[in-house]
Design an enzyme around this catalytic site. Structure first.
Site, PDB file in Angstrom:
ATOM      1  CG  HIS A  53      -6.846   8.739 -12.917  1.00 20.59           C
ATOM      2  ND1 HIS A  53      -7.539   7.949 -12.039  1.00 20.59           N
ATOM      3  CD2 HIS A  53      -5.832   9.315 -12.204  1.00 20.59           C
ATOM      4  CE1 HIS A  53      -6.970   8.023 -10.841  1.00 20.59           C
ATOM      5  NE2 HIS A  53      -5.937   8.845 -10.921  1.00 20.59           N
ATOM      6  CG  ASN A 107     -11.038   6.576  -1.308  1.00 20.68           C
ATOM      7  OD1 ASN A 107     -11.421   6.257  -0.191  1.00 20.68           O
ATOM      8  ND2 ASN A 107      -9.807   6.347  -1.724  1.00 20.68           N
ATOM      9  CG  HIS A 150      -9.502  -0.613  -2.300  1.00 23.57           C
ATOM     10  ND1 HIS A 150      -8.373  -1.154  -2.872  1.00 23.57           N
ATOM     11  CD2 HIS A 150      -9.055   0.340  -1.432  1.00 23.57           C
ATOM     12  CE1 HIS A 150      -7.296  -0.563  -2.368  1.00 23.57           C
ATOM     13  NE2 HIS A 150      -7.682   0.349  -1.496  1.00 23.57           N
ATOM     14  CG  ASP A 151      -7.735   3.473  -2.911  1.00 25.75           C
ATOM     15  OD1 ASP A 151      -8.242   3.585  -1.781  1.00 25.75           O
ATOM     16  OD2 ASP A 151      -6.530   3.230  -3.085  1.00 25.75           O
ATOM     17  CD  GLN A 152      -9.139   5.653  -8.428  1.00 25.39           C
ATOM     18  OE1 GLN A 152      -9.869   6.640  -8.519  1.00 25.39           O
ATOM     19  NE2 GLN A 152      -7.868   5.742  -8.064  1.00 25.39           N
ATOM     20  CG  ASP A 165      -1.823   1.178   1.323  1.00 22.90           C
ATOM     21  OD1 ASP A 165      -2.680   1.310   0.443  1.00 22.90           O
ATOM     22  OD2 ASP A 165      -1.671   1.979   2.266  1.00 22.90           O
ATOM     23  CG  ASP A 202      -3.751   5.032  -9.300  1.00 27.09           C
ATOM     24  OD1 ASP A 202      -4.142   3.859  -9.332  1.00 27.09           O
ATOM     25  OD2 ASP A 202      -3.511   5.635  -8.238  1.00 27.09           O
ATOM     26  CG  ASP A 203      -1.488   8.766 -14.766  1.00 22.57           C
ATOM     27  OD1 ASP A 203      -1.913   8.965 -13.604  1.00 22.57           O
ATOM     28  OD2 ASP A 203      -0.596   9.464 -15.293  1.00 22.57           O
ATOM     29  CD  GLU A 212      -2.177   2.732  -3.426  1.00 24.35           C
ATOM     30  OE1 GLU A 212      -3.136   3.490  -3.673  1.00 24.35           O
ATOM     31  OE2 GLU A 212      -1.905   2.339  -2.278  1.00 24.35           O
TER      32      GLU A 212
END
Length: 607
Positions: free
Chosen positions: A340, A413, A408-410, A274, A336-337, A311
């Site tokens: 996105h 959150n 889980h984050d995207q 993490d 992550d990009d 991560e």
């Protein structure tokens, strides 16, 4: 079974940060500031208290005490002080404030492992993935009942969100405080061993999400024992884990031992680390590089692949560059990009960090070069960010990056934990999924994504009466400051947790079943087609037909992705073979034509 498989890690070998294996029967604790430490052991209704022997290295040992599985034990650092759990406890059956319990891991030595680079990983949360009867929290045992679904879907590995012991019954797991222990509400370490064995029986590897950068606020007793944290560096959670100040050698050994515990002692196949950008380390050799080399040596000794996935917010290919070439040696890092770019293109969202994403041009750049911010200006961060990925690099390739449409984050959150399917047409979801699943990076799915699950995944906790209200108020305030005008689910309300539990009956009906069939078909193609398994970024290209339509090129394979409501027709490719299709109107679509009546995707092979 080797000695390494029979042991559990307690104390490092003198003069080294290599944690080394140690028999689980030896109870020892690092407490350099304590002049005397008492050990209490409870067995079969009897209790013994022993004053431990203090070594010059700050370790306290009790050579006269031989623990057995099932023993409950605790440490006291000062007379009349509280009894504290073991920092390396493997089981906290009565919660994070209770006594530790001795457990002797017993992994299956016959498992030969799986190479996960280029494969498909499935992220799940134990408590909500496979709910128990009458809305009970899911456990590792109930999760076993759904492994056949994952095998049929075509994934290669299961990634568990953190199971390290945390306060209360329910939570995401990122506030764990007993990092070696398996959360009691999930079934404890014995249940984890059953889950791993069941996954391996089905050919599925198991990856553990591990938090090394911080501990949760409740039940964190590490600082009472030793300098596990330092104010030399600050993190979003306060003082940093001590990787480079006084006492850091033992802290590094603690973290290396944590990795070895999951990979060697418990028999798992990989770790997802993490937020590694918050591991503040100014020492000559970064902890991640040390960990990478240690894991490589354990892999060689075990004769099976072991995988490290980072991560990282840094957008730096050094993360996946081998240590021999000056890199940090991770096998993969989350990209992550890519998320996105695909999310913003398919949903139209442009708020927050989506501000620099959304165009077909950015989508093409991220699908072929992993990062949009690669030494370029990030509007959200307000500065130049990242470094470019070199398609000619020898030390890493496309499989060194993990791409996903949901995680889980995207999802979690967001204010209400809504998935893209809540506002995005089914055909657009299918198009976005095709770009990820047929793209060059290693793929990750999030639980329920494969059938367009309607259940949200919102942040939830189970803190005590003192901390809980603060968490609830903080969550509401966070989104109010972001301009959110609607209600924010209370993370402390059990109903928020229950709402996140997957409804497996959905997968059998209507559009949910259709999406599940699409994901299964795409993953089968990914395994069958060599062009879709090719990690060479030099052989990946994206043609932009319009802002609504792109064609991803992978060798002879093409992926047409169309988010527009109107039809799209490609020129005749002269014998192109359609391999898979998701059309808005499947009943009237021509199965062989390179045309869509509306939103959707076609995967085809050129002659």
């Amino acid at each position: 079974m080797t000695a390494a498989h029979e042991s559990r890690l307690v104390a490092p070998a003198p003069g080294t940060t290599d944690p080394g294996p140690r028999d689980h029967a030896d109870l020892a604790v690092w407490a350099p500031r304590a002049t005397a430490v008492e050990l209490r052991v409870r067995r079969d209704g009897a209790e013994t208290v022993t004053t431990m022997e203090r070594g010059a290295d700050g370790w306290h040992r009790a050579p006269s005490v031989r623990a057995v599985p099932g023993d409950r034990y605790a440490y006291r650092l000062e007379p009349d002080g509280p009894w504290l759990p073991d920092p390396r406890s493997l089981h906290q059956p009565d919660g994070v404030h209770g006594d530790s319990e001795v457990h002797a891991p017993s992994p299956d030595p016959s498992w030969t492992g799986r190479d996960l680079r280029g494969g498909t990983i499935y992220e799940l949360h134990v408590g909500t993935f496979a709910p128990g009867p009458d809305g009970a929290s899911g456990t590792l045992d109930t999760a076993i009942s759904r492994l056949d679904h994952l095998a049929a879907l075509g994934v290669d590995a299961v990634e568990l969100m953190p199971v390290a012991a945390f306060p209360g019954e329910r939570g995401w797991g990122y506030d764990g405080v007993d990092l070696y222990a398996t959360h009691a509400a999930y079934g404890g370490p014995a249940a984890l061993e059953r889950f791993v064995a069941a996954a391996h029986e089905r050919g599925l590897a198991v990856v553990m999400d591990v938090v090394m950068n911080h501990l949760g606020p409740a039940g964190n007793y590490l600082s009472a024992f030793a300098p596990y944290f330092t104010d030399t560096h600050e993190t979003p959670w306060g003082p940093a884990v001590n990787l480079d100040a006084d006492g850091s050698a033992e802290v590094r050994a603690f973290l290396l031992g944590l990795a070895r515990h999951w990979l060697v002692d418990m028999g798992l196949d990989g770790l997802r680390l993490d937020a590694v950008h918050t591991l503040r380390d100014d020492s000559d050799r970064h902890l991640l590089a040390e960990l990478a080399d240690a894991v490589a040596s354990w892999s060689a000794a075990l004769g099976r692949p072991l995988t490290l996935i980072a991560e990282s917010d840094l957008n730096d290919p050094r993360m996946v560059t081998p240590t021999a070439d000056g890199g940090l040696g991770m096998d993969m890092q989350w990209a992550d990009d890519i998320h996105h770019a695909v999310h913003a293109w398919s949903t139209g969202e442009r708020d927050g960090y989506y501000g620099d994403f959304g165009s077909a041009e950015v989508l093409a750049r991220c699908l072929t070069r992993m990062f949009e911010h690669a030494g370029t200006f990030s509007t959200f961060r307000g500065q130049v960010w990242g470094s470019p990925v070199d398609p000619n690099a020898e030390g890493y390739d496309a499989h060194s990056f993990v791409a996903f449409l949901q995680d889980h984050d995207q999802v979690g959150n967001r204010a209400v934990g809504d998935r893209p399917d809540a506002t995005t047409p089914l055909g657009v979801h299918a198009a976005a999924a095709a770009l990820i699943l047929c793209g060059p990076a290693t793929v990750m799915l999030f639980q329920g994504e494969e059938w367009a699950a309607s259940t949200p995944f919102t942040f939830f906790t189970d803190h005590d009466d003192e901390l809980g209200p603060l968490v609830s108020a903080g969550r509401a305030e966070e989104f109010a400051q972001m301009g959110w005008s609607g209600d924010v689910p209370d993370p402390q309300d059990r109903a928020t947790f229950e709402a996140a539990m997957l409804d497996w009956s959905e997968a059998e009906h209507g559009d949910h079943a259709r999406m599940l069939a699409w994901y299964t078909e795409l993953l089968a193609l990914r395994r069958a087609e060599a062009d879709l398994r090719d990690p060479d970024l030099r052989r990946v290209d994206v043609e932009i037909l319009s802002e609504e339509t792109v064609v991803l090129r992978r060798g002879r394979i093409r992926v047409l992705a169309h988010r527009g409501a109107g039809p799209i027709v490609l020129p005749d490719e002269g014998g192109a073979e359609v391999l898979a299709r998701f059309d808005t109107d499947p009943e009237t679509a021509d199965a062989d034509a390179l045309a869509l009546r509306g939103q959707g995707a076609i995967v085809f092979r050129c002659p």
